[in-house]
Design an enzyme around this catalytic site. Structure first.
Site, PDB file in Angstrom:
ATOM      1  N   GLU A   1      -4.753   2.352  -4.264  1.00 27.22           N
ATOM      2  CA  GLU A   1      -3.287   2.376  -4.237  1.00 27.22           C
ATOM      3  C   GLU A   1      -2.721   1.090  -3.660  1.00 27.22           C
ATOM      4  O   GLU A   1      -1.576   1.057  -3.206  1.00 27.22           O
ATOM      5  CB  GLU A   1      -2.793   3.574  -3.419  1.00 27.22           C
ATOM      6  CG  GLU A   1      -3.098   3.539  -1.937  1.00 27.22           C
ATOM      7  CD  GLU A   1      -4.469   4.097  -1.572  1.00 27.22           C
ATOM      8  OE1 GLU A   1      -4.652   4.450  -0.392  1.00 27.22           O
ATOM      9  OE2 GLU A   1      -5.339   4.183  -2.462  1.00 27.22           O
TER      10      GLU A   1
ATOM     11  N   ASP B   1       0.850  -1.183   0.000  1.00 26.18           N
ATOM     12  CA  ASP B   1       0.000   0.000   0.000  1.00 26.18           C
ATOM     13  C   ASP B   1       0.890   1.239   0.000  1.00 26.18           C
ATOM     14  O   ASP B   1       1.838   1.336   0.800  1.00 26.18           O
ATOM     15  CB  ASP B   1      -0.911   0.010   1.233  1.00 26.18           C
ATOM     16  CG  ASP B   1      -1.979   1.081   1.139  1.00 26.18           C
ATOM     17  OD1 ASP B   1      -3.045   0.808   0.571  1.00 26.18           O
ATOM     18  OD2 ASP B   1      -1.740   2.207   1.635  1.00 26.18           O
TER      19      ASP B   1
ATOM     20  N   ASP C   1      -1.914   9.194 -10.539  1.00 28.80           N
ATOM     21  CA  ASP C   1      -1.903   8.074 -11.501  1.00 28.80           C
ATOM     22  C   ASP C   1      -0.481   7.697 -11.887  1.00 28.80           C
ATOM     23  O   ASP C   1      -0.154   6.507 -12.029  1.00 28.80           O
ATOM     24  CB  ASP C   1      -2.692   8.447 -12.755  1.00 28.80           C
ATOM     25  CG  ASP C   1      -4.191   8.507 -12.521  1.00 28.80           C
ATOM     26  OD1 ASP C   1      -4.650   8.018 -11.461  1.00 28.80           O
ATOM     27  OD2 ASP C   1      -4.912   9.050 -13.383  1.00 28.80           O
TER      28      ASP C   1
ATOM     29  N   ASN D   1      -2.058  13.193  -4.410  1.00 29.22           N
ATOM     30  CA  ASN D   1      -3.197  13.766  -5.130  1.00 29.22           C
ATOM     31  C   ASN D   1      -3.462  15.203  -4.691  1.00 29.22           C
ATOM     32  O   ASN D   1      -3.729  16.089  -5.520  1.00 29.22           O
ATOM     33  CB  ASN D   1      -4.454  12.921  -4.879  1.00 29.22           C
ATOM     34  CG  ASN D   1      -4.441  11.620  -5.660  1.00 29.22           C
ATOM     35  OD1 ASN D   1      -3.880  11.540  -6.750  1.00 29.22           O
ATOM     36  ND2 ASN D   1      -5.048  10.588  -5.105  1.00 29.22           N
TER      37      ASN D   1
END
Length: 266
Positions: free
Chosen positions: A187, A145, A162, A153
């Site tokens: 993620e 993770d 992304d 973000n």
């Protein structure tokens, strides 16, 4: 040229047309077939078909120029036309069949691939886990993770988020070649490996170190990424749900312990 001869020449010409069409179909199949042995087979079929067509064309011309054609010429011409039509139909059917099989394989591949990272998706992961449950050999799942993913973000925008996911997929795949990598959601990534838990933990630590050491370059600026991982092996009596629960718990333990680390399930 009498009527029978004209009729025969017409049928031979039509059968030649069918043979040319069939050869075009077999030539197209050599580009569709992936297996080298099958491709060689279709090359040979195309070559033989082309040679037969040359002889066929020469005989058709000779037939047209004959002054006294055989009495059974109409029958043989009808047989040739029928045979040519069957060959052309079979070639077309086989080409269509190959296209259908390839289209089905492509659709299946798309159904099991994550469009962003181009690795296996959750469906592919679930299939691999189900196989691991029943394989009878050591099988371990590693859950990765991205640490503080929301920060990427919020700071750089979703486009960079992304890029972070794509970068992570490339780094893990490059560090653990030969192992199937999946994006299981958001993620979170996973490897399902036919190895023991201690071996998987070493593999996970190697991937974690690679992620930390290889930054994502964006606009000529390095973006440093870390990830945490949880590792759990299938045990006797385990199901996919129970081993996933232990892997999740190990991953959460890694997060609580400060992130950028690997924790094995108890």
């Amino acid at each position: 040229m009498d009527a029978v001869q004209a009729y025969a020449v017409s049928l031979y010409a039509l059968s030649l047309g069918c043979a040319v069409f069939a050869t075009c179909q077999t030539a197209a199949m050599t580009r569709l077939v992936q297996a080298p042995s099958l491709r060689l087979f279709w090359y040979l079929v195309t070559a033989v078909s082309g040679a037969v067509e040359i002889l066929h064309a020469a005989f058709t011309v000779r037939l047209a120029l004959l002054t006294s054609p055989p009495t059974d010429i109409a029958v043989s011409a009808t047989i040739m036309l029928g045979a040519g039509g069957i060959f052309a139909g079979m070639a077309r059917f086989m080409r269509a069949s190959i296209l259908d099989v390839q289209q089905a394989a492509t659709l299946k591949q798309l159904a099991y691939r994550d469009p962003l990272t181009e690795i296996g998706n959750r469906r592919a992961f679930d299939t691999s886990m189900a196989e691991g449950e029943t394989s009878g050999r050591p099988t371990t799942v590693i859950l990765f993770d991205v640490d503080h993913f929301k920060t990427y973000n919020d700071t750089h925008g979703h486009e960079v988020g992304d890029l972070v996911l794509k970068h992570l997929a490339r780094v893990i795949a490059g560090t653990a070649p030969g192992y199937s990598l999946y994006r299981v959601g958001g993620e979170e990534f996973a490897i399902v490996a036919p190895i023991r838990q201690d071996e998987a933990a070493m593999l996970a630590n190697l991937c974690r170190a690679s992620i930390e050491l290889v930054p994502l370059l964006h606009m000529d600026q390095p973006i440093h990424i870390t990830a945490s991982a949880g590792v759990a092996q299938f045990r006797d009596g385990d199901t996919v749900s129970t081993v996933m629960r232990r892997a999740d718990q190990a991953l959460y333990a890694a997060k609580r312990a400060g992130r950028n680390r690997v924790v094995e399930a108890a």
